[in-house]
Design a protein around this motif. Structure first.
Motif, short mmCIF file in Angstrom:
data_model
loop_
_atom_site.label_atom_id
_atom_site.label_comp_id
_atom_site.label_asym_id
_atom_site.label_seq_id
_atom_site.Cartn_x
_atom_site.Cartn_y
_atom_site.Cartn_z
N ASP A 335 29.04 37.48 36.92
CA ASP A 335 29.09 38.12 38.22
C ASP A 335 27.91 37.76 39.11
N ARG A 383 34.67 39.70 44.36
CA ARG A 383 35.62 40.46 43.56
C ARG A 383 36.40 41.45 44.43
N GLU A 392 42.73 37.90 39.36
CA GLU A 392 41.35 37.65 38.95
C GLU A 392 41.25 36.36 38.15
#
Length: 579
Positions: A335, A383, A392
């Protein structure tokens, strides 16, 4: 780039003098009378392996201009030049004539009085040379690569000559063919025998295959005499085929290997099955196992553990994959990764990459995705909390595809300590972004390739209990506490020995310096605050969490500045791109 070879030439120096045995490409203008008159004769020779119709056809279109320039040199002149003295054997051979450069690696097979040279009734080979003709404008790196190819082929021929006299048998076949043709057809072109030699000699066909492979793919996987494997490549050619504007030299790959760290990851530049199929049949099982386990979420350290290999062995295998263009180096996807569009990316809607992207991802447009990376953005910022697992997964596949095609560059955060009275020349306080305490950690769970295909989420927002994969529980324990200190505490000066007096004074004036834990961690990490280590490297070297590191930078933000640029291990695959 001048990468392709103009010709490959085999020359021998024997007990009866020097001779050019074979050259390719040769003059294809063979007279019809010769073809008709020799077809019957060749079927009667004991060396014949079939008629002219049985000859394998090549799809390469040889340039008459290039072929003619090399062909203009008489065979006797080339043999005199390339059949060097014994003192020069075993060394790099390079000579430039007009606009052509010849490079080879002559080897001495037999010394005078040794082995076959002691027989006066038959000719024996003293030395030989496999020479490649290149354009004179070829770079030194390209010339060195061709020298390495010549050296490896020569070593294989030397071994087979010493083992079963393979080179002597092939040379005898080639010379006898030349003598037969010259005696019967003295008025025909000099290159006429090479057409017949190519039908009779396995070595001649191997040299032709070397030339064609270097022209088309830049890779050579060949067995000399069906025994010795010759495996080498031209990295410049391989990466140029992957991206026509990408210029990668062997020195760039070596620089990447020098900067490679266990926290890096490999990203295959093709499907696993395709990469494995392009390997030689007798490739190392460890290499195939590493390719099968390769995952953009796994660090090399994790990959070594999964493949049951030592880290040093993994590094060697990765170097092989980089050299042959099977993979590139990235930081494992997570991330916190920040990406930006590569400056060399082709943003034309009509580009071939845009068409290839549309074929793979029909639901979105490459130009739109590229526009979203026109400024640095992290994966966590991209995201969508309402996205389905399939969406995703597709998002991650898009990132991987763009990394494979060198469209994205990952930016890492570097830290520099700057105090007011330092007046730094290399760093301008106004050019840095202030540190921010973004709490993002690595996911402790590694997703598998099967999950990738199944559409499960490969990147998730981690919980507070998630920890970096390279950090142990003991290493993450809090440092020993100290009593509250002031700016005059003597032990702080000892811990901050790597700083200048002005820097130490500035550090001790920060409010956070009164906290013993914060001060102890800062003293431990301050050696990395010179703008040469990014956060991920500091986390790996010192076993600290990202959240702890970011909090520390925020607490000392009055003297610490952060800036972002690419990792040196990955930047070599972008810096020379001109597309």
């Amino acid at each position: 780039m001048d990468i392709n070879p103009l010709a490959v030439i085999l020359v021998e120096n024997g007990s009866k003098g020097d001779r050019l045995l074979f050259r390719f490409p040769y003059d294809t203008q063979v007279t019809p009378s010769y073809s008709k008159r020799t077809r019957t004769k060749q079927l009667q020779t004991p060396y014949s392996q079939g008629s002219a119709e049985d000859m394998p056809k090549t799809n390469i279109a040889y340039s008459s201009t290039i072929s003619g320039s090399v062909h203009s040199f008489p065979s006797k002149v080339l043999s005199n030049l390339f059949a060097v003295k014994s003192e020069l054997c075993g060394k790099k051979f390079e000579i430039k004539i007009n606009d052509i450069r010849f490079v080879g690696h002559p080897l001495l097979v037999y010394h005078q009085g040794e082995g076959k040279c002691s027989s006066s009734n038959q000719e024996s080979i003293l030395s030989f040379n496999v020479v490649f003709a290149l354009k004179a404008s070829a770079s030194h790196a390209v010339v060195d690569c061709y020298h390495e190819v010549s050296k490896r082929i020569a070593a294989a021929l030397w071994h087979e000559e010493r083992r079963v006299a393979y080179l002597s048998a092939e040379a005898k076949l080639m010379t006898s063919t030349q003598d037969d043709v010259s005696s019967e057809l003295p008025d025909d072109p000099l290159d006429v025998p090479y057409h017949l030699i190519l039908q009779r000699s396995q070595l001649a066909r191997d040299l032709r295959r070397v030339y064609e492979d270097l022209q088309t793919s830049g890779k050579i996987h060949l067995r000399i005499n069906q025994w010795i494997l010759v495996s080498c490549c031209l990295p410049q050619k391989i990466y140029n085929l992957l991206d026509p504007g990408l210029v990668i030299e062997p020195a760039d790959i070596h620089a990447c290997m020098e900067a490679l760290r266990p926290y890096h990851a490999i990203l295959l530049l093709g499907d696993k099955e395709k990469v494995i199929n392009n390997l030689p049949l007798d490739s190392s099982p460890a290499l195939k196992r590493l390719i099968n386990l390769a995952n953009p979420l796994k660090s090399l350290q994790t990959l070594a553990a999964d493949a049951d290999l030592t880290l040093s062995h993994v590094f060697q295998l990765v170097g092989h994959m980089l050299y042959f263009g099977h993979a590139t180096i990235i930081y494992p996807l997570c991330d916190s990764n920040v990406y930006v569009l590569a400056g060399s990316a082709n943003t034309s809607p009509q580009s071939k990459l845009a068409d290839a992207f549309s074929e793979t991802f029909s639901s979105t447009c490459l130009i739109q995705i590229m526009s979203e990376f026109s400024v640095p953005v992290s994966l966590s910022q991209r995201r969508n909390p309402l996205a389905t697992p399939e969406q995703e997964s597709e998002e991650i596949q898009i990132i991987i595809w763009m990394l494979q095609h060198h469209l994205l560059i990952q930016l890492h955060t570097y830290v520099q300590i700057v105090v007011d009275d330092m007046h730094p020349r290399l760093f301008n306080r106004g050019s840095f972004r202030s540190a921010k305490t973004t709490r993002v950690t690595f996911a402790s769970r590694q997703s598998t390739p099967d999950e990738l295909n199944a559409g499960s989420s490969l990147i998730r927002m981690p919980s507070d209990s998630d920890m970096a994969s390279v950090v142990s529980d003991e290493a993450l324990s809090s440092p020993p506490s100290h009593k509250s200190i002031n700016s005059k505490a003597p032990w702080s000066n000892i811990h901050l020995a790597s700083l200048s007096n002005a820097e130490r004074e500035a550090v001790l004036q920060v409010d956070a310096a009164a906290n013993s834990e914060d001060m102890d961690l800062f003293a431990r990490l301050c050696k990395y605050f010179r703008g040469k280590h990014h956060l991920e490297e500091i986390m790996y070297l010192e076993n600290v969490r990202r959240s702890n590191l970011l909090h520390l930078i925020d607490k000392f933000r009055t003297i610490l500045v952060t800036f972002e640029h690419e990792d040196s291990a990955c930047s070599v695959f972008y810096k020379n791109s001109t597309t």
